[in-house]
Scaffold this motif. Structure first.
Motif, PDB file in Angstrom:
ATOM      1  N   GLY A 263       0.854  -1.185   0.000  1.00 44.65           N
ATOM      2  CA  GLY A 263       0.000   0.000   0.000  1.00 44.65           C
ATOM      3  C   GLY A 263       0.889   1.233   0.000  1.00 44.65           C
ATOM      4  O   GLY A 263       1.944   1.243  -0.639  1.00 44.65           O
ATOM      5  N   THR A 264       0.478   2.247   0.736  1.00 45.77           N
ATOM      6  CA  THR A 264       1.281   3.452   0.914  1.00 45.77           C
ATOM      7  C   THR A 264       2.683   3.053   1.374  1.00 45.77           C
ATOM      8  O   THR A 264       3.689   3.496   0.844  1.00 45.77           O
ATOM      9  CB  THR A 264       0.617   4.347   1.979  1.00 45.77           C
ATOM     10  N   GLY A 307       4.160   2.322  -2.098  1.00 43.94           N
ATOM     11  CA  GLY A 307       3.286   2.978  -3.080  1.00 43.94           C
ATOM     12  C   GLY A 307       3.391   4.492  -3.003  1.00 43.94           C
ATOM     13  O   GLY A 307       3.155   5.191  -3.995  1.00 43.94           O
ATOM     14  N   ALA A 308       3.778   5.001  -1.850  1.00 49.22           N
ATOM     15  CA  ALA A 308       3.930   6.457  -1.689  1.00 49.22           C
ATOM     16  C   ALA A 308       5.005   7.008  -2.628  1.00 49.22           C
ATOM     17  O   ALA A 308       4.943   8.174  -3.033  1.00 49.22           O
ATOM     18  CB  ALA A 308       4.273   6.801  -0.243  1.00 49.22           C
ATOM     19  N   GLN A 311       3.151   7.672  -5.722  1.00 48.78           N
ATOM     20  CA  GLN A 311       2.368   8.906  -5.558  1.00 48.78           C
ATOM     21  C   GLN A 311       3.267  10.130  -5.738  1.00 48.78           C
ATOM     22  O   GLN A 311       2.869  11.139  -6.314  1.00 48.78           O
ATOM     23  CB  GLN A 311       1.746   8.960  -4.150  1.00 48.78           C
ATOM     24  N   ALA A 323      -1.093   6.055 -11.003  1.00 50.39           N
ATOM     25  CA  ALA A 323      -0.167   5.050 -10.474  1.00 50.39           C
ATOM     26  C   ALA A 323      -0.074   3.857 -11.430  1.00 50.39           C
ATOM     27  O   ALA A 323       1.013   3.307 -11.668  1.00 50.39           O
ATOM     28  CB  ALA A 323      -0.633   4.582  -9.091  1.00 50.39           C
ATOM     29  N   ALA A 324      -1.191   3.488 -12.030  1.00 49.89           N
ATOM     30  CA  ALA A 324      -1.236   2.309 -12.901  1.00 49.89           C
ATOM     31  C   ALA A 324      -0.347   2.479 -14.141  1.00 49.89           C
ATOM     32  O   ALA A 324       0.214   1.512 -14.661  1.00 49.89           O
ATOM     33  CB  ALA A 324      -2.667   2.028 -13.313  1.00 49.89           C
ATOM     34  N   SER A 326       2.512   3.560 -14.321  1.00 54.48           N
ATOM     35  CA  SER A 326       3.922   3.254 -14.041  1.00 54.48           C
ATOM     36  C   SER A 326       4.334   1.902 -14.621  1.00 54.48           C
ATOM     37  O   SER A 326       5.486   1.702 -15.006  1.00 54.48           O
ATOM     38  CB  SER A 326       4.172   3.259 -12.523  1.00 54.48           C
ATOM     39  N   GLY A 408      -2.848  -2.243  -2.982  1.00 56.34           N
ATOM     40  CA  GLY A 408      -3.049  -1.563  -4.271  1.00 56.34           C
ATOM     41  C   GLY A 408      -1.951  -1.813  -5.285  1.00 56.34           C
ATOM     42  O   GLY A 408      -2.222  -2.070  -6.463  1.00 56.34           O
ATOM     43  N   ALA A 409      -0.680  -1.735  -4.854  1.00 55.62           N
ATOM     44  CA  ALA A 409       0.425  -1.847  -5.814  1.00 55.62           C
ATOM     45  C   ALA A 409       0.706  -3.297  -6.211  1.00 55.62           C
ATOM     46  O   ALA A 409       1.473  -3.543  -7.151  1.00 55.62           O
ATOM     47  CB  ALA A 409       1.683  -1.192  -5.243  1.00 55.62           C
ATOM     48  N   ASN A 412       0.346  -4.374  -9.860  1.00 54.73           N
ATOM     49  CA  ASN A 412       1.361  -4.044 -10.875  1.00 54.73           C
ATOM     50  C   ASN A 412       2.192  -5.291 -11.222  1.00 54.73           C
ATOM     51  O   ASN A 412       3.025  -5.742 -10.437  1.00 54.73           O
ATOM     52  CB  ASN A 412       2.246  -2.924 -10.308  1.00 54.73           C
TER      53      ASN A 412
HETATM   54  P1  ADP Z   1      -3.428   2.153   1.472  1.00 58.61           P
HETATM   55  O1  ADP Z   1      -4.322   1.088   2.026  1.00 58.61           O
HETATM   56  O2  ADP Z   1      -2.103   2.291   2.146  1.00 58.61           O
HETATM   57  O3  ADP Z   1      -4.112   3.472   1.250  1.00 58.61           O
HETATM   58  P2  ADP Z   1      -3.713   0.789  -1.112  1.00 58.61           P
HETATM   59  O4  ADP Z   1      -3.587  -0.650  -0.818  1.00 58.61           O
HETATM   60  O5  ADP Z   1      -5.050   1.350  -1.469  1.00 58.61           O
HETATM   61  O6  ADP Z   1      -3.003   1.662  -0.001  1.00 58.61           O
HETATM   62  O7  ADP Z   1      -2.702   1.098  -2.311  1.00 58.61           O
HETATM   63  C1  ADP Z   1      -2.506   2.422  -2.767  1.00 58.61           C
HETATM   64  C2  ADP Z   1      -1.025   2.669  -3.022  1.00 58.61           C
HETATM   65  O8  ADP Z   1      -0.576   1.802  -4.062  1.00 58.61           O
HETATM   66  C3  ADP Z   1      -0.734   4.080  -3.471  1.00 58.61           C
HETATM   67  O9  ADP Z   1       0.424   4.539  -2.807  1.00 58.61           O
HETATM   68  C4  ADP Z   1      -0.482   3.978  -4.962  1.00 58.61           C
HETATM   69  O10 ADP Z   1       0.518   4.888  -5.379  1.00 58.61           O
HETATM   70  C5  ADP Z   1      -0.022   2.555  -5.138  1.00 58.61           C
HETATM   71  N1  ADP Z   1      -0.514   1.933  -6.374  1.00 58.61           N
HETATM   72  C6  ADP Z   1      -1.801   1.711  -6.717  1.00 58.61           C
HETATM   73  N2  ADP Z   1      -1.880   1.108  -7.930  1.00 58.61           N
HETATM   74  C7  ADP Z   1      -0.611   0.939  -8.356  1.00 58.61           C
HETATM   75  C8  ADP Z   1      -0.010   0.365  -9.523  1.00 58.61           C
HETATM   76  N3  ADP Z   1      -0.746  -0.179 -10.496  1.00 58.61           N
HETATM   77  N4  ADP Z   1       1.340   0.366  -9.606  1.00 58.61           N
HETATM   78  C9  ADP Z   1       2.091   0.875  -8.613  1.00 58.61           C
HETATM   79  N5  ADP Z   1       1.587   1.430  -7.493  1.00 58.61           N
HETATM   80  C10 ADP Z   1       0.262   1.463  -7.361  1.00 58.61           C
END
Ligand code: ADP
Length: 496
Positions: A263-264, A307-308, A311, A323-324, A326, A408-409, A412
């Motif tokens: 995630g973040t 994931g931050a 961002q 983000a996608a 990337s 989220g990430a 990828n």
């Molecule tokens: P959280 O629960 O910490 O808010 P999430 O599980 O919702 O996080 O994931 C969101 C994070 O994943 C964000 O920091 C975003 O930049 C990153 N992210 C989302 N989709 C992708 C992707 N396809 N590729 C890379 N990073 C991604």
């Protein structure tokens, strides 16, 4: 009764999901949770808003699915951990705002404690490293800053709870005051080995035992949600903190199984069965959510910026729009052309533990372009995870057979393949990556016989895709050597 209702109370939203007897999710509904930042570094939430949002999400998921409360076999709860609520038993009213896990208001007190002779003893008893993150110093703060609170707590008039405890209290109309070992192990007041509140720690933090909930197994009927909330009584039979619920939702019920959430930041947990881990890398030892009364343990570690970093590429640098995006950009070049990004924006965590380190972008030549930098950012998530997992493996004295992923990430594919390559372990992504709610449903369903056995629950966990390592050892070593050099360069401030 064909369904389980999972309540997933997170830091930014309260969600509710319904699962059927095959562990399939029918629907999920979400309500935002608001936060206030009254001073720099402070984070608060309104306990009543947390409850109302969770109740609204639960009612809505039943409504949109056309499911009656009488068709729900049990409720499972998972929650943001460490967040601290103190309320008056007689009225059920909170005496102060909830102090959220991220809140740094007790950082000075914790820094002093961390430098004292007691710090090692606290780690020995709890498995945790002294920090403002955990509940103990937050409870202490509320008792010191609320008129009469300490005397009232000692007299048994006030109750403490993390969000799980608060929700159970509300659902049962104030009849039940309980938590589970996975949440209790994050308060810094529970003795990790015994699974009970530790008298010495209660004394050191000045927390009266009378205000603490009873610690019940993670998978057990603890009470009944009153009929007034959903239209019929529903047993509450599963409780786990979010990361431990995700471990359960990834069907990691046995020693050696592990998950990483992208995630973040990243949160990695490695199940160690009934062995209480002791870390030599300042990783945390914690309770896993067990499916019976036996104590189960895990090693936990986190990467602060994952994931931050993506961002940051999007919002600060404007290199990508989403983000996608990337993923395709990273795949448009064969490698990073020697570029490394170390996103030590808030210092480095395990196994480096350097709060003075700062981010660095290194190896730039005229050939380096946008795609190389984006690729380097994605690779940095995998390198950091690799360093963390290597430390966990060293602590556990065993290698992972595979790493299960969510967050989220984890969507990828480039990142997941690179992770498999650099870790040299298979990466397994499940079909349902909402693992937190699923874990709460598993725990609740097992307790009431809705799910028959751990083996049955394991069979529900379905794989979407396995990423097998396919990089040569020499190529991996070469890339890792470059990463180590980049990490060393970002630590120049401390003269490390
Ligand atoms: P959280 O629960 O910490 O808010 P999430 O599980 O919702 O996080 O994931 C969101 C994070 O994943 C964000 O920091 C975003 O930049 C990153 N992210 C989302 N989709 C992708 C992707 N396809 N590729 C890379 N990073 C991604």
């Amino acid at each position: 009764m064909p369904y389980i209702l999972a309540l997933d109370e997170g830091t930014t939203s309260a969600r509710a999901a319904l699962y059927d007897a095959e562990g399939r999710r029918l629907a999920m509904e979400s309500e935002p949770i608001h936060a206030a930042y009254p001073q720099p570094g402070w984070v608060e939430q309104d306990p009543e808003q947390i409850w109302e949002a969770q109740l609204a999400a639960a009612r809505r998921v039943l409504e949109v699915s056309g499911v009656a409360a009488s068709e729900v076999a049990a409720i499972g709860i998972t929650n943001q951990r460490e967040t601290t609520i103190v309320w008056e038993r007689s009225s059920g009213r909170a005496v102060a705002p909830a102090i959220v896990w991220q809140c740094r208001r007790t950082a000075d007190y914790c820094a002093e404690l961390a430098a004292s002779a007691r710090a090692a003893e606290i780690t020995e008893r709890t498995g945790l490293v002294v920090d403002a993150y955990f509940s103990a110093s937050k409870i202490r703060w509320i008792l010191e800053h609320t008129p009469d609170a300490r005397a009232r707590a000692e007299a048994g008039e006030l109750a403490f709870g993390n969000v799980d405890t608060w929700l159970v209290w509300k659902l049962t109309g104030g009849r039940v005051h309980v938590t589970d070992p996975s949440n209790a192990s994050r308060t810094m007041l529970m003795n990790l080995a015994s699974g009970d509140w530790d008298e010495t720690l209660l004394e050191w933090f000045g927390v009266p035992r009378a205000m603490l909930p009873r610690i019940m197994p993670s998978s057990a009927v603890v009470g009944v949600a009153e009929a007034g909330w959903f239209g019929a009584e529903i047993p509450i039979s599963g409780i786990a903190g979010d990361q431990q619920a995700a471990l359960a939702g990834q069907a990691c019920f046995r020693a050696g199984l592990s998950k990483n959430t992208y995630g973040t930041g990243c949160f990695a947990l490695l199940h160690t069965g009934d062995v209480r881990p002791v870390s030599s890398n300042r990783l945390l030892a914690t309770r896993a959510a067990s499916t019976d009364a036996r104590a189960q343990f895990a090693i936990e570690g986190s990467v602060f910026i994952a994931g931050a970093a993506i961002q940051w590429l999007r919002d600060q640098l404007g290199l990508i729009a989403t983000a996608a995006e990337s993923e395709a950009l990273a795949q448009s070049v064969p490698d990073t052309a020697g570029v490394y990004l170390v996103p030590a924006f808030v210092g480095l965590g395990a196994p480096h533990w350097d709060s003075t380190a700062r981010g660095i972008l290194t190896g730039l030549t005229r050939a380096a372009g946008r795609a190389h930098i984006v690729r380097a950012a994605l690779e940095s998530i995998a390198y950091q995870t690799r360093d963390l997992i290597a430390a966990m493996e060293a602590d556990a004295g065993r290698a992972l057979s595979e790493l299960r992923v969510d967050g989220g990430a984890a969507a990828n594919d480039f990142l997941m393949q690179f992770q498999a390559d650099i870790l040299d372990r298979p990466i397994v992504r499940p079909a349902d990556t909402e693992t937190t709610a699923l874990g709460a449903a598993f725990l609740a369903g097992l307790a009431v016989g809705f799910f028959k056995s751990v083996e049955q629950v394991e069979s529900f966990w379905r794989v979407d895709r396995v990423f097998e390592p396919r990089m040569t050892a020499s190529h991996r070593e070469q890339l890792l050597a470059g990463w180590r050099e980049a990490v060393a360069r970002c630590r120049w401030r401390a003269g490390n």
